[in-house]
Design a protein around this motif. Sequence first.
Motif, PDB file in Angstrom:
ATOM      1  N   GLN A   1     -55.872 -50.488 -10.008  1.00  0.00           N
ATOM      2  CA  GLN A   1     -54.630 -50.535  -9.227  1.00  0.00           C
ATOM      3  C   GLN A   1     -54.040 -49.138  -8.993  1.00  0.00           C
ATOM      4  O   GLN A   1     -53.306 -48.926  -8.023  1.00  0.00           O
ATOM      5  CB  GLN A   1     -53.600 -51.410  -9.942  1.00  0.00           C
ATOM      6  CG  GLN A   1     -53.965 -52.887  -9.977  1.00  0.00           C
ATOM      7  CD  GLN A   1     -53.128 -53.667 -10.976  1.00  0.00           C
ATOM      8  OE1 GLN A   1     -52.207 -53.139 -11.597  1.00  0.00           O
ATOM      9  NE2 GLN A   1     -53.448 -54.955 -11.151  1.00  0.00           N
ATOM     10  N   ASN A   2     -54.356 -48.220  -9.878  1.00  0.00           N
ATOM     11  CA  ASN A   2     -53.828 -46.853  -9.761  1.00  0.00           C
ATOM     12  C   ASN A   2     -54.925 -45.835  -9.458  1.00  0.00           C
ATOM     13  O   ASN A   2     -54.721 -44.632  -9.632  1.00  0.00           O
ATOM     14  CB  ASN A   2     -53.125 -46.451 -11.068  1.00  0.00           C
ATOM     15  CG  ASN A   2     -51.858 -47.242 -11.331  1.00  0.00           C
ATOM     16  OD1 ASN A   2     -50.792 -46.919 -10.837  1.00  0.00           O
ATOM     17  ND2 ASN A   2     -51.987 -48.313 -12.120  1.00  0.00           N
TER      18      ASN A   2
ATOM     19  N   GLN B   1     -57.909 -48.655 -21.994  1.00  0.00           N
ATOM     20  CA  GLN B   1     -58.671 -48.646 -20.756  1.00  0.00           C
ATOM     21  C   GLN B   1     -58.397 -47.393 -19.929  1.00  0.00           C
ATOM     22  O   GLN B   1     -59.317 -46.803 -19.343  1.00  0.00           O
ATOM     23  CB  GLN B   1     -58.354 -49.890 -19.917  1.00  0.00           C
ATOM     24  CG  GLN B   1     -58.911 -51.186 -20.479  1.00  0.00           C
ATOM     25  CD  GLN B   1     -58.044 -51.772 -21.587  1.00  0.00           C
ATOM     26  OE1 GLN B   1     -57.087 -51.152 -22.032  1.00  0.00           O
ATOM     27  NE2 GLN B   1     -58.380 -52.967 -22.040  1.00  0.00           N
ATOM     28  N   ILE B   2     -57.147 -46.968 -19.875  1.00  0.00           N
ATOM     29  CA  ILE B   2     -56.789 -45.787 -19.087  1.00  0.00           C
ATOM     30  C   ILE B   2     -57.507 -44.556 -19.610  1.00  0.00           C
ATOM     31  O   ILE B   2     -58.119 -43.794 -18.840  1.00  0.00           O
ATOM     32  CB  ILE B   2     -55.263 -45.570 -19.094  1.00  0.00           C
ATOM     33  CG1 ILE B   2     -54.555 -46.704 -18.350  1.00  0.00           C
ATOM     34  CG2 ILE B   2     -54.905 -44.214 -18.481  1.00  0.00           C
ATOM     35  CD1 ILE B   2     -53.050 -46.679 -18.468  1.00  0.00           C
TER      36      ILE B   2
ATOM     37  N   GLY C   1     -58.459 -55.502 -18.833  1.00  0.00           N
ATOM     38  CA  GLY C   1     -57.442 -54.461 -18.938  1.00  0.00           C
ATOM     39  C   GLY C   1     -57.670 -53.292 -17.989  1.00  0.00           C
ATOM     40  O   GLY C   1     -56.750 -52.521 -17.717  1.00  0.00           O
TER      41      GLY C   1
ATOM     42  N   ASN D   1     -52.378 -51.337 -21.976  1.00  0.00           N
ATOM     43  CA  ASN D   1     -53.787 -50.971 -21.786  1.00  0.00           C
ATOM     44  C   ASN D   1     -54.046 -49.459 -21.836  1.00  0.00           C
ATOM     45  O   ASN D   1     -54.774 -48.915 -20.993  1.00  0.00           O
ATOM     46  CB  ASN D   1     -54.304 -51.525 -20.451  1.00  0.00           C
ATOM     47  CG  ASN D   1     -54.162 -53.024 -20.350  1.00  0.00           C
ATOM     48  OD1 ASN D   1     -54.334 -53.740 -21.344  1.00  0.00           O
ATOM     49  ND2 ASN D   1     -53.839 -53.525 -19.179  1.00  0.00           N
TER      50      ASN D   1
ATOM     51  N   ASP E   1     -57.912 -53.484 -14.978  1.00  0.00           N
ATOM     52  CA  ASP E   1     -57.200 -53.735 -13.708  1.00  0.00           C
ATOM     53  C   ASP E   1     -56.153 -52.662 -13.445  1.00  0.00           C
ATOM     54  O   ASP E   1     -55.925 -52.268 -12.298  1.00  0.00           O
ATOM     55  CB  ASP E   1     -56.539 -55.112 -13.738  1.00  0.00           C
ATOM     56  CG  ASP E   1     -57.560 -56.245 -13.647  1.00  0.00           C
ATOM     57  OD1 ASP E   1     -58.716 -55.963 -13.286  1.00  0.00           O
ATOM     58  OD2 ASP E   1     -57.198 -57.403 -13.959  1.00  0.00           O
ATOM     59  N   VAL E   2     -55.513 -52.191 -14.511  1.00  0.00           N
ATOM     60  CA  VAL E   2     -54.479 -51.175 -14.335  1.00  0.00           C
ATOM     61  C   VAL E   2     -55.083 -49.878 -13.804  1.00  0.00           C
ATOM     62  O   VAL E   2     -54.440 -49.131 -13.059  1.00  0.00           O
ATOM     63  CB  VAL E   2     -53.736 -50.925 -15.666  1.00  0.00           C
ATOM     64  CG1 VAL E   2     -54.652 -50.281 -16.704  1.00  0.00           C
ATOM     65  CG2 VAL E   2     -52.509 -50.046 -15.436  1.00  0.00           C
TER      66      VAL E   2
ATOM     67  N   ARG F   1     -45.905 -45.390 -17.609  1.00  0.00           N
ATOM     68  CA  ARG F   1     -45.222 -46.276 -16.669  1.00  0.00           C
ATOM     69  C   ARG F   1     -45.542 -47.741 -16.941  1.00  0.00           C
ATOM     70  O   ARG F   1     -44.648 -48.585 -16.950  1.00  0.00           O
ATOM     71  CB  ARG F   1     -45.605 -45.908 -15.225  1.00  0.00           C
ATOM     72  CG  ARG F   1     -44.846 -46.720 -14.177  1.00  0.00           C
ATOM     73  CD  ARG F   1     -45.109 -46.211 -12.771  1.00  0.00           C
ATOM     74  NE  ARG F   1     -46.471 -46.438 -12.344  1.00  0.00           N
ATOM     75  CZ  ARG F   1     -47.347 -45.489 -12.078  1.00  0.00           C
ATOM     76  NH1 ARG F   1     -47.002 -44.220 -12.214  1.00  0.00           N
ATOM     77  NH2 ARG F   1     -48.565 -45.783 -11.684  1.00  0.00           N
ATOM     78  N   VAL F   2     -46.799 -48.032 -17.171  1.00  0.00           N
ATOM     79  CA  VAL F   2     -47.185 -49.448 -17.342  1.00  0.00           C
ATOM     80  C   VAL F   2     -47.047 -49.904 -18.791  1.00  0.00           C
ATOM     81  O   VAL F   2     -46.884 -51.096 -19.066  1.00  0.00           O
ATOM     82  CB  VAL F   2     -48.627 -49.673 -16.851  1.00  0.00           C
ATOM     83  CG1 VAL F   2     -48.750 -49.348 -15.376  1.00  0.00           C
ATOM     84  CG2 VAL F   2     -49.626 -48.866 -17.653  1.00  0.00           C
TER      85      VAL F   2
ATOM     86  N   VAL G   1     -49.365 -42.667 -15.744  1.00  0.00           N
ATOM     87  CA  VAL G   1     -49.667 -44.081 -15.505  1.00  0.00           C
ATOM     88  C   VAL G   1     -49.499 -44.877 -16.792  1.00  0.00           C
ATOM     89  O   VAL G   1     -48.903 -45.966 -16.806  1.00  0.00           O
ATOM     90  CB  VAL G   1     -51.091 -44.252 -14.947  1.00  0.00           C
ATOM     91  CG1 VAL G   1     -51.484 -45.733 -14.898  1.00  0.00           C
ATOM     92  CG2 VAL G   1     -51.196 -43.640 -13.554  1.00  0.00           C
ATOM     93  N   ASN G   2     -49.990 -44.338 -17.888  1.00  0.00           N
ATOM     94  CA  ASN G   2     -49.878 -45.028 -19.173  1.00  0.00           C
ATOM     95  C   ASN G   2     -48.420 -45.202 -19.585  1.00  0.00           C
ATOM     96  O   ASN G   2     -48.023 -46.275 -20.063  1.00  0.00           O
ATOM     97  CB  ASN G   2     -50.637 -44.239 -20.242  1.00  0.00           C
ATOM     98  CG  ASN G   2     -50.550 -44.892 -21.604  1.00  0.00           C
ATOM     99  OD1 ASN G   2     -50.999 -46.008 -21.814  1.00  0.00           O
ATOM    100  ND2 ASN G   2     -49.961 -44.187 -22.552  1.00  0.00           N
TER     101      ASN G   2
END
Length: 233
Positions: free
Chosen positions: A15-16, A203-204, A9, A200, A11-12, A196-197, A193-194
Amino acid sequence: MDFSQLIKGFDVVWQNLDYLAWGNYPDGPISGIALTLLMSLAAIVLATGLGIIAGIGLVVLTSWPRRILVTILAFLQAIPIIMLIFWSYFLVPVLFQIDVPAIFTVIMALALIGAAYIAYAVFAGMIAITDEQWQAAYSLGLKRQQVIVYIILPQAIRMMMPSFINQWISLIKDSSLAYIVGVAEFTFLATQVNNRVIVNPTQIFLFVIAVYFVICWSLNFAASRFIKQYQLS
């Protein structure tokens, strides 16, 4: 969620990572972790300088000037930082017809409240110095200002440095309150970010915790090493 899913998780986050680190810079204003560090550094420098000046004031001032200073410091210690940020940003433009940048508002709010606590740390350190040292300095022909600047204050700051470090760390953590006036610091971008996606969040925000831990631990470690070297020199 098992451990492998938890790790995957992240990965997000990777990626950001650039966006979380400095936002859209250089195509846009700097934000994210970089902005958090810049705001925290500015607040720490201002809070320390103002706190030392106010701490000296608590020692040397008498009568009504000291009462005014004590009242101001008590007010700053009593008001929540989030309320000071909020009212400074929304009320000052109305009262004085000036545009107050959000980042400046946050830095000043953090610095003023941090200074109130540092002031009393400096005051406690200065009054802890024995009267014999004051008298010995006066006997050498030094003026009161010289005694404070060259003899008393350096000793007080050395003794109260752990309190300084604690307050600096608090300022770093409190910088996350800048979200209330839309400042795009680290936690603000992490929330973006949270949202938007929509996956996960664990993880953020674990990443957010880890970054704040690294920043605060690094400051504590560096300051502690400096104190040790300073005491040995």
